[in-house]
Design a protein around this motif. Structure first.
Motif, PDB file in Angstrom:
ATOM      1  N   LEU A 549       0.803  -1.501  -0.229  1.00 43.83           N
ATOM      2  CA  LEU A 549      -0.146  -0.102   0.179  1.00 43.83           C
ATOM      3  C   LEU A 549       0.994   1.696  -0.134  1.00 43.83           C
ATOM      4  N   SER A 567     -10.903  -0.743   1.206  1.00 45.00           N
ATOM      5  CA  SER A 567     -11.124  -1.310   2.265  1.00 45.00           C
ATOM      6  C   SER A 567     -11.846  -2.717   1.130  1.00 45.00           C
ATOM      7  N   LEU A 590      -9.747   1.794   5.262  1.00 43.85           N
ATOM      8  CA  LEU A 590      -8.418   0.640   4.823  1.00 43.85           C
ATOM      9  C   LEU A 590      -8.718  -0.665   5.426  1.00 43.85           C
ATOM     10  N   ASN A 593      -7.733  -5.913   5.002  1.00 44.72           N
ATOM     11  CA  ASN A 593      -6.967  -6.259   4.292  1.00 44.72           C
ATOM     12  C   ASN A 593      -5.692  -7.379   4.371  1.00 44.72           C
TER      13      ASN A 593
END
Length: 961
Positions: A549, A567, A590, A593
């Motif tokens: 990320l 997400s 987020l 994950n």
């Protein structure tokens, strides 16, 4: 958006007039330049310098005032003088950004006719009463100047005033002064958004020359009637939106007597419906009326006869969010001038009448969110008259239209905007549908049952700026024809079954403003090179994106983002120190994950953040103290991670806007800090499944959002981006809405609770190590829906005050050490549908109540001695309900008799046994007692025998004698 476009002509006219007034000096009406022979008056020059001293900043904007190079004040910036006398007659000091006070030195400018101080900052000061002494003023503009206090009645002395603008200030709920009615020459009065209250003074009716009246956006109340309004015989533009006209039943009839009225805006005025239908044929506005806005009122379909039969001059009509019902009546061809018709958010039924095809001037038609039915093909057919050559905007979203999209829709060749979303349309869309729509800029077919059959090499005839195809079927390939378009303002192809990768050209050529690709099966890596720097909204959630990320977050592409949702993907790695790249972000999601590591201190730089969701990852460590800088946070969801340390007390000191606080399933320890009790706006408070110890704070009753119900379900702004309508909380951004979702432990199960979250009130402290008693104060939170304290070490009684929580639907106190009986008041919880008190030390009878007796028996097991329904049929000593015996008597009475005889026999037997063994046992065990007993018995026997013989002998002698 329609209203903005519809009112464009009016705004352009206003802008032109404003420009004209500003250019008037340059056109020769006044002189702003010294002519070498006439200089400004020294006294007035000194007055202007004194006026300048009233400002504490922005003086660079007035740098020409008093400079050594320019001593003639007629040449100063914004100052205009009479070319013959040298007197200052106009001051144009608007948009200068000045901050300070309005100096009374203006009184030294007696010939001043024009004063514009708008869009400055006068620091909440009052309008000086001395302005009322400038008797020659005919134009006064103090709008958007941060003024406060009452409007001075001395303004009534300005008898020559023609234009007065005081809008967008804060007059602190003061009233409109009656003295304004003395401004007999006033032609323009603007007091919009000025925080005024009270009634509109009827003295305004004295302003017979008034042409423009704007009172929008105040809290004005009509406590009488509108009889003063017809006296404004010169009025052309009347704006009273957001004014309470709920008792003005004659509003239409009164307004109809304004012969020159051109624009009427009564939006959001709580207008009552027209009940006297017989008077409508006699109501007729002037032929000059071309704009009417009655949106967000209580207007019913009774308005249609007047609109369609007596208002042939109307150009724009706005009737959205009213109570219009039934079908749209036939207008009989009287709407030949109409260009805009907005009927959104009503209860209209049926279809579009055939006469719409003959409305040759119609450009904008919006009937969004109604109950229109029938086949879309028939509706389109009714529009294929002369209107097909003028119609540019067609919005039919949110109805119940059926059938396929007809290819004849291409005959509406002038369309620029087509919205058909949220209907019941089905079938396929081919390239032929769009072959003639070369002007199309906006297209929405979302939330239908449509499949787009478009070839991979198709080149559309249009160039779109807005495309919404959510819940259509575009997949499985990524639509390559998007490359033929310009960068989108708004693109939504979510829920489309796309299982492809995103080509690189999309990221570098098409991305702009709002992009929603969520709920597909898109795979691949996020881009890590610079993208379009105008991207505001990016939603890639619920796909299969993978990779690190940080590569994406640390690119310069994200600097303009205000909404980022990644997400439910497969992203990995930690969070680096690049949050400084997101200075404007409001939503950061987020969740779900494979992210790990600690939260960097740089996250505290997200000072605009409202929503933070990091749930269901592998984050660890303590929360950084820098997060206390994010004071705008309303929603925090950190559940299902490995965060540790003590619960952050600073949340209750800095994050006072929190609505959701979800720390479920982490490793926090220690006591619940008292500072968290300050979160007065919190509706969802979840600290479950941690290692929290100590007592439950009594101060939790300060979570007052759980104690009070909203008085209505109207749309309410929480802040600039957040709103609630009583059923859900929505975060609104440019081009999209974000409905807050969170997981709720509800009735023993976990649910995603989003759409109806606005009514949720929940406290979950379960599965911790809390001790002590349940504080009675917590039961003051009378609007609480769910309370979960299960799996702790709580002791003591269940407080009787639990009956106060009338709205409680779910209560879980299981797996504690609670003792005593269940309080009878629990039977008062009429909405309780889930109850779990299992595995405590409770005893006694389960209280009687409808909700209790139908509860699951498993919610009472594992206690000491609970009895009664639903756990056991009855408690010891309980009797059965009355029933008839076979002999006609009461079964209950018969059982009572049997019970009595049984007790009698048992008592007799026990008495016999006690008496027998009490005597015989003593004689058998004690020899002296035994000898005494037999000696006494023998003597008694002898005495009885002698007595009997003596008495018998006496009786014989008596009978013989």
């Amino acid at each position: 958006m329609i209203k903005v476009m519809g009112g464009r002509s009016l705004k352009l006219l206003y802008a032109f007039l404003t420009l004209f007034l500003h250019l008037k000096p340059a056109l020769g009406f006044t002189s702003g330049v010294g002519n070498g022979s006439v200089l400004c008056i020294e006294k007035e020059r000194q007055a202007l310098l004194e006026f300048k001293k009233g400002f504490v900043n922005g003086n660079d904007k007035l740098s020409s005032w008093g400079s050594e190079d320019e001593k003639d004040c007629c040449n100063w910036d914004g100052v205009y003088c009479d070319s013959q006398t040298g007197h200052v007659i106009e001051l144009h000091i608007d948009l200068h950004g000045l901050r300070g006070m309005i100096s009374p030195s203006l009184l030294e400018l007696p010939y001043l006719t024009y004063l514009d101080l708008s869009h400055n900052d006068f620091n909440q000061s009052h309008i000086p009463k001395s302005i009322g002494s400038l008797g020659n003023l005919n134009y006064l503009d103090l709008s958007s100047a941060n003024l406060s206090g009452p409007i001075p009645h001395q303004l009534g002395n300005l008898s020559l005033l023609q234009s007065l603008q005081l809008g967008n200030n804060d007059f602190n709920q003061s009233h409109i002064p009656k003295s304004i009615g003395s401004l007999s020459n006033l032609k323009d009065l603007g007091l919009s958004s000025a925080n005024l209250s009270g009634p509109i003074p009827h003295q305004l009716g004295n302003l017979s020359l008034l042409q423009n009246l704007y009172l929008h956006g105040n809290d004005l109340k009509i406590v009488e009637n509108l009889e003063w309004l017809p006296r404004l015989s010169s009025i052309k533009n009347l704006g009273l939106s957001s004014t309470n006209l709920s008792v003005a039943n004659d509003w239409l009839k009164v307004a109809s007597h304004l012969p020159k009225l051109s624009n009427l805006n009564l939006a959001m005025c709580d207008l009552p419906p027209i009940t006297d239908l017989s008077s409508l044929p006699h109501v007729n506005f002037s032929k000059s009326l071309n704009y009417i806005d009655l949106s967000t009122n209580h207007v019913t379909q009774s308005i249609f006869p007047w609109l369609f039969n007596y208002s042939t001059s109307l150009v724009e009509i706005y009737l959205s969010d009213n109570q219009l019902g039934g079908s749209i009546p036939d207008a009989s061809g009287n709407m030949n001038s109409l260009e805009t018709l907005i009927l959104d958010e009503n209860q209209l039924e049926g279809g579009i009448p055939k006469f719409f095809g003959n409305m040759c001037a119609l450009q904008h038609l919006s009937i969004r969110n109604n109950k229109l039915t029938g086949q879309l093909a028939e509706l389109i057919h009714n529009l294929l008259g002369c209107v097909q050559y003028s119609l540019t905007w067609l919005s039919l979203d949110g109805n119940q239209l059926k059938g396929s999209v007809p290819k004849s829709i291409g005959n509406l060749s002038e369309l620029e905007s087509l919205y058909l979303g949220s209907n019941l349309l089905e079938g396929e869309i081919s390239e032929q549908h769009f072959s003639n729509l070369s002007r199309l800029k906006e297209l929405s077919l979302s939330h239908n049952f449509l499949t787009l059959k478009l070839s991979s090499d198709w080149v559309p005839p249009f160039t779109l700026t807005t495309l919404d195809l959510s819940f259509c079927n575009l997949g499985p390939d990524f639509p390559k024809w998007l490359r033929t378009q310009e960068p989108f303002f708004y693109l939504d192809i979510s829920h489309n079954g796309i299982s492809d990768t995103i080509p690189s050209w999309f990221w570098y050529e098409m991305v702009s403003f709002t992009i929603n690709l969520s709920y597909n099966q898109i795979r691949g890596m996020l881009p890590n090179e610079p993208l379009n720097d105008n991207m505001f909204i990016l939603n890639l959630s619920n796909n299969k994106f993978s990779g690190i990320l940080n590569n994406f977050l640390c690119s310069t592409s994200v600097q303009s983002l205000i909404y980022l949702d990644l997400s439910n993907n497969q992203l990995s790695g930690g969070l680096d120190v690049c949050f400084g790249q997101l200075p404007e972000v409001r939503v950061l999601n987020l969740a779900n994950n494979n992210l790990s590591g600690q939260i960097p201190n740089s996250m505290g730089s997200l000072i605009e953040l409202r929503v933070l969701d990091l749930s269901n990852n592998s984050f660890l460590g303590e929360l950084p103290l820098s997060l206390q800088n994010c004071t705008e946070l309303s929603f925090i969801n950190l559940r299902d991670n490995s965060f540790s340390g003590k619960l952050p007390a600073w949340m209750g000191e800095s994050l006072l806007s929190l609505i959701i606080l979800d720390l479920h399933s982490n490793k926090f320890h220690g006591c619940i800090p008292l500072q968290l009790c300050r979160l007065a706006h919190t509706q969802f408070f979840d600290l479950s499944q941690n290692n929290i110890s100590g007592n439950i704070p009594r101060c939790l009753y300060n979570l007052t959002a759980m104690a009070f119900r909203k008085t209505n379900n109207k749309h309410t702004k929480v802040d600039f981006f957040t709103s609630t309508d009583g059923t859900q909380v929505t975060f609104t951004t440019v081009g999209g809405n974000y409905t807050i979702n969170t997981i709720v432990s509800w009735k023993g199960q976990s649910y995603v609770y989003g759409k109806n979250f606005g009514e949720m009130r929940s406290i979950d402290l379960s599965s911790n190590k809390l001790t002590g008693e349940i504080p009675t104060e917590i039961f003051n939170l009378t609007e609480l829906k769910t309370l979960n304290l299960a799996g702790n070490m709580l002791t003591g009684l269940i407080p009787q005050e639990i009956g106060r929580m009338k709205q409680l639907e779910s209560l879980d106190l299981s797996r504690n050490q609670l003792s005593g009986s269940i309080p009878a008041s629990i039977a008062d919880l009429n909405f309780l549908s889930f109850l779990n008190l299992s595995y405590n030390k409770l005893s006694g009878r389960i209280p009687t109540g409808t909700q209790i007796q139908i509860a699951n028996p498993s919610g009472f097991i594992g206690n000491l001695a609970l009895c009664g329904p639903p756990l056991t049929p009855k408690c010891p000593g309980d009797v059965e309900p009355n029933a008839k015996s076979p002999k006609g008597g009461s079964k209950n009475n018969q059982e009572d008799e049997d019970e009595f005889l049984k007790c009698l026999y048992i008592g007799m037997g026990l008495g016999f046994m006690v008496g027998f063994w009490g005597v015989c046992g003593s004689l058998m065990l004690n020899r002296s007692w035994r000898h005494l007993y037999f000696r006494t018995t023998s003597n008694l026997n002898d005495w009885l025998y002698v007595a009997m013989i003596v008495n018998i002998a006496r009786l014989q002698r008596t009978f013989q004698g």
